[in-house]
Design an enzyme around this catalytic site. Sequence first.
Site, PDB file in Angstrom:
ATOM      1  N   GLY B 271       8.314  -6.728  -9.833  1.00  0.00           N
ATOM      2  CA  GLY B 271       8.668  -5.461  -8.837  1.00  0.00           C
ATOM      3  C   GLY B 271      10.088  -6.006  -8.235  1.00  0.00           C
ATOM      4  N   GLY B 273      12.861  -6.760  -5.485  1.00  0.00           N
ATOM      5  CA  GLY B 273      13.292  -7.428  -4.164  1.00  0.00           C
ATOM      6  C   GLY B 273      13.363  -8.943  -4.149  1.00  0.00           C
ATOM      7  CG  ASN B 274      15.774 -10.793  -1.097  1.00  0.00           C
ATOM      8  OD1 ASN B 274      16.562 -10.798  -2.121  1.00  0.00           O
ATOM      9  ND2 ASN B 274      15.667 -10.278  -0.103  1.00  0.00           N
ATOM     10  CD  GLU B 296       9.351   0.348 -11.717  1.00  0.00           C
ATOM     11  OE1 GLU B 296       8.267   0.850 -11.753  1.00  0.00           O
ATOM     12  OE2 GLU B 296       9.929   0.336 -10.593  1.00  0.00           O
ATOM     13  CB  ILE B 366       3.580  -3.109   3.487  1.00  0.00           C
ATOM     14  CG1 ILE B 366       4.907  -2.581   3.047  1.00  0.00           C
ATOM     15  CG2 ILE B 366       3.386  -3.291   5.201  1.00  0.00           C
ATOM     16  CD1 ILE B 366       5.088  -1.182   3.502  1.00  0.00           C
ATOM     17  CE  LYS B 410       9.160  -5.054  12.092  1.00  0.00           C
ATOM     18  NZ  LYS B 410      10.403  -4.618  12.130  1.00  0.00           N
TER      19      LYS B 410
END
Lengths: 499, 499
Positions: B271, B273-274, B296, B366, B410
């Site tokens: 996927g 992202g980092n 992808e 997430i 967070k």
Amino acid sequence: MPSHDSRVMSAALRSKIMSAEDAAALVKHGENVGMSGFTGSGYPKEIPLALARHIEAAHGRGEPFRIGVWTGASTAPELDGALAKVDGIELRLPYQSDPVTRERINAGSMDYIDIHLSHVAQFVWFGFLGHLDVAVVEVAAILPDGSLVPTTSVGNNKTWLDRADRIILEVNSWHNPALQGMHDIYYGTQLPPYRQPIPIVTPGDRIGDTTFRCDPNKVIAVVETHAPDRNNTFTPPDATSQAIAGHILEFLGHEVRRGRLPPELLPLQSGVGNVANAVMAGLESGPFEQLTAYTEVLQDGMLDLIRSGKMTFASATALSFSAEKAELFNRDTAMHKNRVVLRPQEISNHPEVIRRLGVISMNGMIEADIYGNVNSTHIRGSRIMNGIGGSGDFARNAYLSIFMTPSTAKNGTLSSIVPMATHVDHTEHDVQILVTEQGLADLRGLAPRQRAKVIIENTAHPTFKPVLQDYFDRARRGSTGQHTPHLLDEALRAIHPVS
Amino acid sequence: MPSHDSRVMSAALRSKIMSAEDAAALVKHGENVGMSGFTGSGYPKEIPLALARHIEAAHGRGEPFRIGVWTGASTAPELDGALAKVDGIELRLPYQSDPVTRERINAGSMDYIDIHLSHVAQFVWFGFLGHLDVAVVEVAAILPDGSLVPTTSVGNNKTWLDRADRIILEVNSWHNPALQGMHDIYYGTQLPPYRQPIPIVTPGDRIGDTTFRCDPNKVIAVVETHAPDRNNTFTPPDATSQAIAGHILEFLGHEVRRGRLPPELLPLQSGVGNVANAVMAGLESGPFEQLTAYTEVLQDGMLDLIRSGKMTFASATALSFSAEKAELFNRDTAMHKNRVVLRPQEISNHPEVIRRLGVISMNGMIEADIYGNVNSTHIRGSRIMNGIGGSGDFARNAYLSIFMTPSTAKNGTLSSIVPMATHVDHTEHDVQILVTEQGLADLRGLAPRQRAKVIIENTAHPTFKPVLQDYFDRARRGSTGQHTPHLLDEALRAIHPVS
């Protein structure tokens, strides 16, 4: 020795004929057993009952005796019911609908893995589900060369026969021998990276053998039986299911007129149950001709379409008839087998084939939320009903993905349309059309807030519309995000009718 | 007139060269516009900016001007950002990651449809998303016969070019002309019931054209540009992402030793992202050789694997590099194009091919709940982050479906493992492996309560484990069903760390 007209035509296997009691004694505590059976069809009729007696006796002696039960899908009281009743099942997969089994699962005393039906065979081949010790498979005959004629379901039987260490066969002479030739058992599957395209381009394509291959050295017992499949009772279509069927037929007609469907439609998939059956009954009097099906289960309604000539061909993995239709099919097997093929469930439900054929998928559900997420399996997020079955295989890959339900349950006290589904089996990304007796919501090309509007307006029961609309309105004001407005404090609360 | 070395080699189309300003003026209020662009690559560089100026001017005059923007996936500030900033987008699909766009969607002022990336092209062909008015597509060159050389992403460009009434081309001379030949544009797709198998059996198979076909009569403007793609910045792998990568590598090694994976693994999907990038970086120093990818997006980490020889071939629909790697790839295009193919996203993400190849799918998320349901898209059930992208295409059809995330967000105040996911994109039926820096939960063959045990134990952060365990324990006592024990009153409440 059996008479010359025995269905056991292999001399090598004839020597292994024994009683169900003796055969069942060959299954041991802790083993994983792959049994035939799919929606109450083609399951072994006597060995599971005998096994349940062995288990009960062992428990009476204070000995542990529980097994893993793997099947195609649901079976019957003589299999799931009997084994669950004696607490003989440690783990059940991939689908069940038996009341005793369900109760044990929901009491937390039986483990259950709910799996997309197309995934089961490959997971076994991949080695993801552990070792398969024994296969117990019903067949219509053992041919002289040792190959096996399947009965009224194929399910995962090929995989069980190929993968199990030991095989027990039930040869059921109730089935018409003319079944031979109706099945299509694909032997072209491979493990990655050696897989090739599955060469089905129309529902009627035959790509495999008509019988199962079977290593005679693995067969440890053969049991002769004579018994029909479970009697699947369908309630006659009532006003609610007729209304649902009416909305779907009207929609399909609309799509034909708009040029988005050919006049003969595209291959139909119809889920299990009364509403699905009613839709098929509706097609009987509808305008569509030359219909085909690429589906999981052939029920009464679809058989009527075949017999009337409305449907030219149906591909499935199982027959699931009422007693009356089962007799009819058994009598007329030779006539039907040119219009029906039964395949392994990894092929009947294969994403590759479903997507290629452009299947029109119609499945029941427990509830949908106002954004189009569908719950097919759980009551209030925790109690399993049956399982996802093949609905995910079909919905995700379908040309049109339709989910349907009466708008209320429990005599109108529960709404099938809810603020937020308490369990999600089909995400907003996989649900295109929702239908209740109230109407049809076409969600194609709609963003979440637009979906909520048409779902509440078209599909909710009038007594629940105000409370759903009120939730949506308040979420539009109070939600932290307006893409999919929700009030998490109350999203899962049961809603009550406004009278 | 352009110079003789212009990339616009078709005389017919040379006459249509104009400024971005003039070209953008050909797009009208209310139109649906299919734009090139996938993960910040291959998007039109100038026309969207010029269009944003037109829209702003129209709004200044009190005139309505909003369009539908369809792309491959995410684009860049010059496209999504610019158009969203002037409130020029009525409806956006199928994926975005732009902060301004996201804000508009979550404020409720822009509609957004989040679609499986493999579904988009076919939905347009089926007529499910409405009419496509204009295509705005970046190309590397227009050949003398009018065919088009794609750039750094293919996405849905073939479909946009085939389906749009009018076409506007951006010819971007920044890209190395040696790109020609790297792409594989499949022209064998059909509408059901005429579909045929897609004949890809290894990631490197070429089954189509190297260029887009294009009806010159539909081309209304050609704009010449010279600009690199968006700079995708990757943070260097930190301790958390390295730990995640370590767990995955250890697991893959274990699967090889158990004989469930070949030594060269199976084609990888990684996927965006980092964390995904860090896993690729981990493979660089890992024991696996002769790797392939059917994915992808090709990011920095995968390019390194190709350059080092660890990976022999990668199939994707887009390149998504940092500025440094983009320069490197552009310089060495001729060398790389024997090891890289870019395909339309309906093929790079096709369930048929993913399942056949047995892809190892690794995607970020997430949050996951204790039963293995995954939320990839929403914050607290209502705020969209980006979108599902191709994660559903891959996860459902993969040989191994892996989801990964740091265990907290967070600054450690939020747990990524929660009692019940506030939005579900990948159901319990589609999630096999969960990984955080804390560890890996292998869910294969586990029933829901068994899953909860390993998810809490292996993947939750220690400060959240007690509260998750407490929820599970209380649900085991208080839930109305014990298949998936839940306490609906509190299932969606944010949980807080125990220090």
